[in-house]
Design a protein around this motif. Structure first.
Motif, PDB file in Angstrom:
ATOM      1  N   GLU A  23     -13.303   3.743   6.799  1.00 49.82           N
ATOM      2  CA  GLU A  23     -11.689   3.417   6.921  1.00 49.82           C
ATOM      3  C   GLU A  23     -10.978   3.443   5.535  1.00 49.82           C
ATOM      4  O   GLU A  23      -9.997   3.703   5.569  1.00 49.82           O
ATOM      5  N   ARG A  50     -13.336  -4.108   6.147  1.00 51.79           N
ATOM      6  CA  ARG A  50     -12.871  -2.577   6.329  1.00 51.79           C
ATOM      7  C   ARG A  50     -13.775  -2.061   6.396  1.00 51.79           C
ATOM      8  O   ARG A  50     -14.479  -2.362   5.228  1.00 51.79           O
ATOM      9  N   THR A  75      -2.754   3.383  -4.224  1.00 49.21           N
ATOM     10  CA  THR A  75      -2.683   2.678  -2.850  1.00 49.21           C
ATOM     11  C   THR A  75      -4.314   1.813  -2.373  1.00 49.21           C
ATOM     12  O   THR A  75      -4.537   1.402  -1.275  1.00 49.21           O
ATOM     13  N   ARG A 100      -4.426   8.798   5.773  1.00 53.60           N
ATOM     14  CA  ARG A 100      -3.461   8.596   6.676  1.00 53.60           C
ATOM     15  C   ARG A 100      -1.720   8.429   6.247  1.00 53.60           C
ATOM     16  O   ARG A 100      -0.832   9.323   6.062  1.00 53.60           O
ATOM     17  N   ARG A 101      -1.757   7.820   4.777  1.00 52.55           N
ATOM     18  CA  ARG A 101      -0.604   7.122   3.742  1.00 52.55           C
ATOM     19  C   ARG A 101       0.027   8.262   3.602  1.00 52.55           C
ATOM     20  O   ARG A 101       1.150   8.387   3.505  1.00 52.55           O
ATOM     21  N   ASP A 144     -10.040   6.550   4.403  1.00 56.01           N
ATOM     22  CA  ASP A 144      -9.103   7.536   5.262  1.00 56.01           C
ATOM     23  C   ASP A 144      -8.122   6.900   5.312  1.00 56.01           C
ATOM     24  O   ASP A 144      -7.095   7.825   5.242  1.00 56.01           O
ATOM     25  N   GLU A 145      -7.762   5.355   4.845  1.00 52.07           N
ATOM     26  CA  GLU A 145      -6.565   5.008   4.266  1.00 52.07           C
ATOM     27  C   GLU A 145      -5.583   5.869   3.270  1.00 52.07           C
ATOM     28  O   GLU A 145      -4.861   6.505   4.010  1.00 52.07           O
ATOM     29  N   MET A 201      -3.834  -1.345  -0.417  1.00 54.46           N
ATOM     30  CA  MET A 201      -4.462  -1.862   0.565  1.00 54.46           C
ATOM     31  C   MET A 201      -5.048  -3.410   0.381  1.00 54.46           C
ATOM     32  O   MET A 201      -4.694  -4.001   0.822  1.00 54.46           O
ATOM     33  N   LYS A 259      -1.892  -5.007   1.895  1.00 55.37           N
ATOM     34  CA  LYS A 259      -1.916  -5.348   3.252  1.00 55.37           C
ATOM     35  C   LYS A 259      -2.374  -5.676   3.805  1.00 55.37           C
ATOM     36  O   LYS A 259      -2.520  -6.121   4.934  1.00 55.37           O
ATOM     37  N   TYR A 260      -4.098  -5.416   3.334  1.00 54.89           N
ATOM     38  CA  TYR A 260      -4.613  -6.630   3.825  1.00 54.89           C
ATOM     39  C   TYR A 260      -5.612  -8.115   3.376  1.00 54.89           C
ATOM     40  O   TYR A 260      -6.817  -8.599   3.904  1.00 54.89           O
TER      41      TYR A 260
END
Length: 121
Positions: free
Chosen positions: A81, A77, A37, A88-89, A84-85, A41, A44-45
């Motif tokens: 946040e 972030r 993850t 959520r995934r 929490d990622e 991330m 993604k970011y």
């Protein structure tokens, strides 16, 4: 063998009074999921990440890890946040935990799980 008097009041002879399921590293090796993850991330970011950074977070508190990731990954972030990622995934942490606990043990003893992961309701 315990006498009838000694067994009286026990939830079930041979079963513990309670069970604590340690989900982070004892029953479930969660680190590969967290590390995957973290790399996702970064992609993604638009951040950067390394295996060394990932290993620096093993066993650390979640919000401390979120701050480390924010600084070292260089993403915009908040620590909350960031932590929490993963939940959520995966659709919430610990969703399959009950499947690991034998039904008989759950029925006979109070149970609780221990995890640093955010646990959904």
């Amino acid at each position: 063998m315990r006498s009838d008097e000694e067994q009286e009041g026990m939830p079930d002879a041979g079963f513990p009074a309670a069970v604590l399921w340690d989900m982070d590293g004892t029953l479930v090796d969660t680190e590969p999921y967290w590390i995957a993850t973290e790399f996702a991330m970064a992609e993604k970011y638009g951040g950067t990440w390394s295996q060394e950074h990932a290993l620096n977070l093993v066993g650390k508190a979640l919000l401390d890890s979120g701050e480390y990731i924010r600084v070292h990954m260089g993403i915009d972030r908040t620590p909350q946040e960031i932590v929490d990622e993963p939940a959520r995934r995966r659709g919430g942490a610990g969703g399959g935990a009950r499947a690991l606990a034998p039904r008989r043990a759950r029925a006979c003893s109070p149970t609780s799980r221990s995890t640093a992961s955010p646990v959904g309701s």
